[in-house]
Write a protein that holds these residues in place. Structure first.
Motif, PDB file in Angstrom:
ATOM      1  N   LEU A  99       0.803  -1.221   0.000  1.00 18.07           N
ATOM      2  CA  LEU A  99       0.000   0.000   0.000  1.00 18.07           C
ATOM      3  C   LEU A  99       0.836   1.272   0.000  1.00 18.07           C
ATOM      4  N   GLN A 100       2.115   1.166  -0.347  1.00 18.88           N
ATOM      5  CA  GLN A 100       2.900   2.385  -0.549  1.00 18.88           C
ATOM      6  C   GLN A 100       2.476   3.088  -1.830  1.00 18.88           C
ATOM      7  N   ASP A 101       2.170   2.309  -2.858  1.00 18.57           N
ATOM      8  CA  ASP A 101       1.576   2.859  -4.070  1.00 18.57           C
ATOM      9  C   ASP A 101       0.066   2.843  -3.868  1.00 18.57           C
ATOM     10  N   PRO A 102      -0.594   3.997  -3.825  1.00 17.43           N
ATOM     11  CA  PRO A 102      -2.014   4.053  -3.455  1.00 17.43           C
ATOM     12  C   PRO A 102      -2.913   3.406  -4.507  1.00 17.43           C
ATOM     13  N   PRO A 103      -3.727   2.427  -4.131  1.00 14.73           N
ATOM     14  CA  PRO A 103      -4.644   1.787  -5.090  1.00 14.73           C
ATOM     15  C   PRO A 103      -5.581   2.777  -5.771  1.00 14.73           C
ATOM     16  N   ILE A 125       6.062  11.573  -6.948  1.00 16.07           N
ATOM     17  CA  ILE A 125       6.486  12.964  -6.750  1.00 16.07           C
ATOM     18  C   ILE A 125       6.939  13.195  -5.312  1.00 16.07           C
ATOM     19  N   LYS A 126       6.660  12.215  -4.446  1.00 11.89           N
ATOM     20  CA  LYS A 126       7.045  12.309  -3.045  1.00 11.89           C
ATOM     21  C   LYS A 126       7.141  10.908  -2.485  1.00 11.89           C
ATOM     22  N   ARG A 127       8.114  10.680  -1.599  1.00  8.92           N
ATOM     23  CA  ARG A 127       8.301   9.356  -1.002  1.00  8.92           C
ATOM     24  C   ARG A 127       8.296   9.523   0.515  1.00  8.92           C
ATOM     25  N   GLU A 128       7.217   9.075   1.147  1.00  9.91           N
ATOM     26  CA  GLU A 128       7.083   9.215   2.594  1.00  9.91           C
ATOM     27  C   GLU A 128       7.538   7.949   3.309  1.00  9.91           C
ATOM     28  N   GLY A 129       8.081   8.135   4.525  1.00  9.57           N
ATOM     29  CA  GLY A 129       8.449   7.002   5.360  1.00  9.57           C
ATOM     30  C   GLY A 129       9.697   6.270   4.910  1.00  9.57           C
ATOM     31  N   GLU A 130      10.529   6.902   4.075  1.00  4.30           N
ATOM     32  CA  GLU A 130      11.752   6.261   3.610  1.00  4.30           C
ATOM     33  C   GLU A 130      12.959   7.046   4.084  1.00  4.30           C
ATOM     34  N   THR A 131      14.055   6.361   4.299  1.00  8.30           N
ATOM     35  CA  THR A 131      15.270   6.995   4.806  1.00  8.30           C
ATOM     36  C   THR A 131      15.913   7.867   3.735  1.00  8.30           C
ATOM     37  N   PHE A 132      16.757   8.777   4.184  1.00  2.72           N
ATOM     38  CA  PHE A 132      17.492   9.628   3.236  1.00  2.72           C
ATOM     39  C   PHE A 132      18.341   8.778   2.311  1.00  2.72           C
ATOM     40  N   PHE A 133      18.948   7.713   2.850  1.00  4.66           N
ATOM     41  CA  PHE A 133      19.791   6.829   2.033  1.00  4.66           C
ATOM     42  C   PHE A 133      18.986   6.195   0.910  1.00  4.66           C
ATOM     43  N   ALA A 138      17.950   5.755  -4.686  1.00  5.68           N
ATOM     44  CA  ALA A 138      16.941   5.509  -5.715  1.00  5.68           C
ATOM     45  C   ALA A 138      16.959   6.605  -6.767  1.00  5.68           C
ATOM     46  N   LYS A 139      16.993   7.855  -6.323  1.00  2.00           N
ATOM     47  CA  LYS A 139      17.011   8.985  -7.259  1.00  2.00           C
ATOM     48  C   LYS A 139      18.255   8.956  -8.124  1.00  2.00           C
ATOM     49  N   SER A 140      19.402   8.663  -7.516  1.00  2.05           N
ATOM     50  CA  SER A 140      20.661   8.618  -8.259  1.00  2.05           C
ATOM     51  C   SER A 140      20.660   7.469  -9.269  1.00  2.05           C
ATOM     52  N   TYR A 141      20.157   6.312  -8.842  1.00  2.00           N
ATOM     53  CA  TYR A 141      20.166   5.149  -9.728  1.00  2.00           C
ATOM     54  C   TYR A 141      19.308   5.366 -10.964  1.00  2.00           C
ATOM     55  N   TYR A 142      18.087   5.873 -10.767  1.00  2.00           N
ATOM     56  CA  TYR A 142      17.187   6.071 -11.906  1.00  2.00           C
ATOM     57  C   TYR A 142      17.810   7.014 -12.940  1.00  2.00           C
ATOM     58  N   ARG A 143      18.484   8.041 -12.476  1.00  3.10           N
ATOM     59  CA  ARG A 143      19.097   8.989 -13.402  1.00  3.10           C
ATOM     60  C   ARG A 143      20.350   8.417 -14.050  1.00  3.10           C
ATOM     61  N   GLU A 196       0.761  10.975 -11.580  1.00  4.69           N
ATOM     62  CA  GLU A 196       1.616  11.300 -10.438  1.00  4.69           C
ATOM     63  C   GLU A 196       0.915  10.972  -9.131  1.00  4.69           C
ATOM     64  N   PHE A 197       1.712  10.600  -8.143  1.00  2.65           N
ATOM     65  CA  PHE A 197       1.160  10.304  -6.819  1.00  2.65           C
ATOM     66  C   PHE A 197       2.256  10.434  -5.774  1.00  2.65           C
ATOM     67  N   ALA A 198       1.838  10.579  -4.530  1.00  4.82           N
ATOM     68  CA  ALA A 198       2.778  10.600  -3.404  1.00  4.82           C
ATOM     69  C   ALA A 198       2.866   9.191  -2.844  1.00  4.82           C
ATOM     70  N   ARG A 199       4.066   8.642  -2.801  1.00  3.39           N
ATOM     71  CA  ARG A 199       4.244   7.297  -2.283  1.00  3.39           C
ATOM     72  C   ARG A 199       4.122   7.328  -0.762  1.00  3.39           C
ATOM     73  N   GLN A 200       3.298   6.434  -0.236  1.00  4.93           N
ATOM     74  CA  GLN A 200       3.000   6.424   1.190  1.00  4.93           C
ATOM     75  C   GLN A 200       3.977   5.533   1.968  1.00  4.93           C
ATOM     76  N   GLU A 201       3.950   5.694   3.278  1.00  4.59           N
ATOM     77  CA  GLU A 201       4.689   4.795   4.156  1.00  4.59           C
ATOM     78  C   GLU A 201       3.999   3.432   4.169  1.00  4.59           C
ATOM     79  N   ARG A 202       4.760   2.364   4.365  1.00 10.71           N
ATOM     80  CA  ARG A 202       4.165   1.029   4.421  1.00 10.71           C
ATOM     81  C   ARG A 202       3.042   0.991   5.452  1.00 10.71           C
TER      82      ARG A 202
END
Length: 327
Positions: A99-103, A125-133, A138-143, A196-202
């Motif tokens: 449920l991090q990706d909202p149904p 567009i936003k990732r909640e509940g995830e560490t800075f690492f 993730a951002k670096s890898y995708y690019r 687009e959506f805001a990714r939720q915390e687990r």
């Protein structure tokens, strides 16, 4: 409504006992709002907790549910592939159970599909509940991946997406074993867009993607769609060879002028250690490509299905057992 299944949800599961009931209720709520025939295909990827038992209870109550049990844990990408192989819908939607990706974003995806798009992927567009690492890597890898490949793999996206039946059929025809689904979806082409959506915390539990699994997925993405690491290794080898030749000539000239010994044990050992480390790194890169060639040559199945369970099967006290795999 006709009897034809319009939407197939593919939901990989691995030790999701804490979230599975809530996930089912939210997915069912969203799909009921489409007013179309649908199925939800849950892929139990060798869970060792009570995920399977809870899913069988759900299957008994809901005729729209299918449960596919793997013989062991084959991995997230294999589970998605199995779901796409089994799905019957005109549109197939892949979403994780956490449920991090909202149904609820599925409804927007279906609107885009109705407008004529063949692929609608979810863009975070936003990732909640995830560490800075996690966010930084993730951002670096995708690019990095986008810069290394010749196909347009969208950044800040996961496997949450809707694909048309013809896209699903094209993906099912691809034989490779080390699958990077989001890259393959871009590779097959067709008309694509995003929501687009805001990714939720687990909702509950912990992520099943360990650092080791994330590294494997990252290597699968790079080695499946780019040969640039091998090119970089070649260029760097030529560059270090040139630098080594220049240093050798410089050392000889300096030693002749100053009447010093050409051989310096500390210098020689340092250079050897540096070069050994560089060569080991590039051999490891080469090994990644060779290992994947070996996997393809073995031609083993991508996954093995222990059983497939649906509402009707349980009511008849029957379970479809046997071996199913991706070609």
């Amino acid at each position: 409504m006709t009897n034809r299944i319009v939407y197939s949800l593919v939901v990989p599961l691995y030790n999701e006992e804490l979230v599975i009931n809530e996930s089912y209720y939210r997915l069912k709520s969203v799909m009921d709002r489409t007013l179309e025939n649908y199925e939800i295909v849950f892929i139990n990827d060798g869970s060792s907790d009570t995920t399977r038992d809870k899913m069988e209870d759900i299957c008994k109550k809901d005729a729209n549910i299918k449960l596919v049990n793997f013989s062991r844990n084959f991995g997230h990408q294999a589970a998605i592939t199995a779901g796409m192989n089994i799905a019957l819908g005109n549109a197939i939607i892949v979403i994780d159970a956490d449920l991090q990706d909202p149904p609820e974003a599925i409804l927007e995806m279906t609107k885009k599909w109705r407008q004529g798009y063949n692929v609608v992927y979810g863009k975070r567009i936003k990732r909640e509940g995830e560490t800075f690492f996690k966010k930084f890597t993730a951002k670096s890898y995708y690019r990095l991946l986008k810069s290394m490949t010749t196909i347009d793999i969208p950044v800040d996206t996961g496997d949450f997406r809707l694909i048309d039946r013809k896209v699903c059929d094209a993906l099912n025809s691809l034989p490779e074993k080390n699958r990077y689904i989001r890259g393959l979806v871009s590779w097959v082409g067709y008309k694509q867009t995003f929501v687009e959506f805001a990714r939720q915390e687990r909702f509950a539990g912990e992520t099943k993607y360990s650092l080791k699994k994330m590294m494997k997925l990252a290597f699968d993405g790079i080695t499946s769609f780019s040969y640039k690491p091998l090119m970089v290794a070649g260029y760097f080898g030529a560059f270090t060879g040139l630098i080594g030749a220049v240093l050798l000539i410089s050392s000889i000239i300096t030693s002749v002028i100053k009447s010093n010994s050409i051989l310096n044990l500390g210098l020689i050992l340092s250079i050897n250690l540096i070069m050994f480390g560089i060569m080991s790194c590039f051999l490891a890169i080469l090994g990644q490509y060779i290992g994947r060639i070996s996997d393809e040559g073995k031609n083993r199945p991508l996954y093995i299905v222990e059983s497939t369970i649906s509402h009707n099967d349980l009511n008849k006290n029957e379970v479809l057992k046997g071996t199913m795999f991706s070609n």
